[in-house]
Write an enzyme that holds these catalytic residues in place. Structure first.
Site, PDB file in Angstrom:
ATOM      1  CB  CYS A   1       5.122  -1.612  16.593  1.00 49.28           C
ATOM      2  SG  CYS A   1       6.871  -1.387  16.188  1.00 49.28           S
TER       3      CYS A   1
ATOM      4  CB  CYS B   1       2.901   7.605   3.058  1.00 49.94           C
ATOM      5  SG  CYS B   1       3.334   6.527   4.416  1.00 49.94           S
TER       6      CYS B   1
ATOM      7  CB  CYS C   1       0.424   7.051  11.052  1.00 51.56           C
ATOM      8  SG  CYS C   1       0.870   8.643  10.470  1.00 51.56           S
TER       9      CYS C   1
ATOM     10  CD  GLU D   1      -3.030  -0.953   2.263  1.00 58.89           C
ATOM     11  OE1 GLU D   1      -4.212  -1.178   2.011  1.00 58.89           O
ATOM     12  OE2 GLU D   1      -2.619  -0.702   3.408  1.00 58.89           O
TER      13      GLU D   1
ATOM     14  CB  CYS E   1       6.190  -4.734   9.237  1.00 55.63           C
ATOM     15  SG  CYS E   1       7.604  -4.064  10.157  1.00 55.63           S
TER      16      CYS E   1
ATOM     17  CB  CYS F   1       2.003  -0.583  13.874  1.00 56.11           C
ATOM     18  SG  CYS F   1       2.173  -0.402  12.086  1.00 56.11           S
TER      19      CYS F   1
HETATM   20  N1  SAH Z   1       8.935   0.895  10.478  1.00 50.95           N
HETATM   21  C1  SAH Z   1       9.191   2.290  10.314  1.00 50.95           C
HETATM   22  C2  SAH Z   1       8.455   2.866   9.147  1.00 50.95           C
HETATM   23  C3  SAH Z   1       6.950   2.885   9.306  1.00 50.95           C
HETATM   24  S1  SAH Z   1       6.565   4.453   9.879  1.00 50.95           S
HETATM   25  C4  SAH Z   1       8.873   3.022  11.595  1.00 50.95           C
HETATM   26  O1  SAH Z   1       8.178   2.457  12.434  1.00 50.95           O
HETATM   27  O2  SAH Z   1       9.342   4.133  11.784  1.00 50.95           O
HETATM   28  C5  SAH Z   1       5.025   4.336  10.514  1.00 50.95           C
HETATM   29  C6  SAH Z   1       4.808   5.455  11.505  1.00 50.95           C
HETATM   30  O3  SAH Z   1       3.450   5.452  11.913  1.00 50.95           O
HETATM   31  C7  SAH Z   1       5.639   5.233  12.745  1.00 50.95           C
HETATM   32  O4  SAH Z   1       6.069   6.407  13.330  1.00 50.95           O
HETATM   33  C8  SAH Z   1       4.639   4.531  13.606  1.00 50.95           C
HETATM   34  O5  SAH Z   1       4.988   4.589  14.912  1.00 50.95           O
HETATM   35  C9  SAH Z   1       3.389   5.304  13.304  1.00 50.95           C
HETATM   36  N2  SAH Z   1       2.204   4.512  13.664  1.00 50.95           N
HETATM   37  C10 SAH Z   1       2.093   3.183  13.673  1.00 50.95           C
HETATM   38  N3  SAH Z   1       0.872   2.803  14.058  1.00 50.95           N
HETATM   39  C11 SAH Z   1       0.184   3.934  14.308  1.00 50.95           C
HETATM   40  C12 SAH Z   1      -1.151   4.207  14.714  1.00 50.95           C
HETATM   41  N4  SAH Z   1      -2.016   3.220  14.945  1.00 50.95           N
HETATM   42  N5  SAH Z   1      -1.521   5.490  14.858  1.00 50.95           N
HETATM   43  C13 SAH Z   1      -0.656   6.494  14.588  1.00 50.95           C
HETATM   44  N6  SAH Z   1       0.611   6.297  14.199  1.00 50.95           N
HETATM   45  C14 SAH Z   1       1.036   5.026  14.057  1.00 50.95           C
END
Ligand code: SAH
Length: 324
Positions: free
Chosen positions: A105, A94, A316, A80, A101, A108
């Site tokens: 986390c 983006c 995000c 995506e 992944c 996410c």
């Molecule tokens: N793996 C890398 C690149 C992905 S960035 C990284 O984690 O930095 C994705 C961004 O969105 C990260 O800053 C992550 O913390 C944020 N993110 C993930 N899940 C989210 C959510 N449910 N709500 C808001 N931000 C989120």
């Protein structure tokens, strides 16, 4: 690459691949528009070399204009990418670096889906070209699916092609959980002025390890030290991403701990309203404002990120390629 192989087989001059790329980067929709390429070759390429490594499966537009595209690779992995429009005219892409992944986390959605594989440089650039065909774009962030530092060579090769699409390196940001082997290489080897963002989300190892299992392997102090080394070498500030989880990481003491952890010359904090993915509650607006206030008083630069595309699950952390 298939294109290169075909061009070699036909003993085409060396500059042909560059011509094809230049047209693609300008947003043409197929070989037929490449007017400085002989007609016969165009016809052959059209039949034999797919114009994109990705097939578009679905596309959605949010109320705020954000567009999300779901693609499939030739071997059926979902990918995506999202294009965000901002009021000041900025158009920011983006991009995904992996299908799914391998890191998990807890907040996410991508971390909850099955990991597919690393994407190739073409598969990363083809996400960008898809949107480039419809409009001009000026920023790119590697904040889609996947951890860019686990696929650094492909990410860099793709990033090095972005200026041809109109996205300079200064307007390109690679975001990482702090995967140290990749991050170290990024700091040591990358001379282009590509920006760095760190997903931090917690001011202590204990809490960070709960939210992001990767922290057990690469703890806070080591990751922050590496970001400081980037600043020392490259003289560019590092963005810190901090997703605001109600009652989990948004308390007053945690803001204070964050402010004492981060050197205001090196880091700039981006507070991210949580986009619901099932597990947590987002912080209230009031809690986010109070948290920011503590950082402001400590003179640690901080902004609250605008949420874009939530109604189409393009925000995000929401990229999970669910069939809906
Ligand atoms: N793996 C890398 C690149 C992905 S960035 C990284 O984690 O930095 C994705 C961004 O969105 C990260 O800053 C992550 O913390 C944020 N993110 C993930 N899940 C989210 C959510 N449910 N709500 C808001 N931000 C989120």
């Amino acid at each position: 690459m298939l294109l290169q192989r075909r061009l070699n087989e036909r003993r085409e001059p060396a500059y042909r691949a560059g011509q094809v790329w230049a047209w693609a980067a300008r947003g043409v929709t197929g070989y037929s528009e490449m007017t400085n390429i002989p007609g016969e070759l165009r016809g052959e390429l059209e039949h034999e070399v797919p114009f994109s490594t990705l097939e578009l499966e679905r596309e959605a537009t949010a109320r705020d204009g954000t567009r999300k595209a779901l693609f499939r690779t030739h071997d059926a992995h979902p990918v995506e990418a999202v294009l965000m429009h901002y009021r000041d005219g900025r158009r920011s892409l983006c991009l995904s670096s992996q299908s799914g992944c391998p890191l998990t986390c807890t907040f996410c959605a991508t971390g909850q889906m099955r990991f597919g594989r690393n994407l190739t440089p073409s598969e990363i650039l083809d996400q960008a070209l898809h949107f480039r065909r419809a409009e001009s774009i000026d920023h790119a962030v590697f904040m889609g699916m996947g951890e860019p530092m686990l696929n650094l060579d492909s990410v860099l090769e793709a990033a090095r092609g972005l200026p041809d699409l109109g996205i300079t390196w200064r307007r390109t940001t690679i975001s990482t959980v702090g995967w140290l082997p990749g991050l170290r290489r990024f700091v040591d080897e990358v001379e282009e002025p590509i920006r760095l963002a760190l997903s931090l989300h917690a001011p202590t190892d204990e809490l960070r390890s709960q939210l992001m299992p990767v922290n057990a392997r690469y703890p806070l102090a080591d990751v922050l030290a590496e970001c400081e080394r980037y600043f020392a070498l490259r003289r560019r500030q590092v963005f810190v991403e901090y997703v605001m989880l109600g009652g989990v990481n948004d308390r007053f003491e945690q803001a204070q701990a964050l402010a004492s952890l981060l050197d205001p010359r090196v880091f700039k904090v981006n507070l991210i309203p949580y986009n619901p993915t099932g597990f947590y509650k987002g912080s209230t607006r009031k809690a986010i404002a109070a948290f920011k206030d503590v950082l402001d008083r400590a003179r640690l630069p901080a902004t609250v990120r605008l949420t874009r595309g939530r109604d189409i699950e393009a925000a995000c952390g929401q990229l999970a390629a669910l069939s809906r």
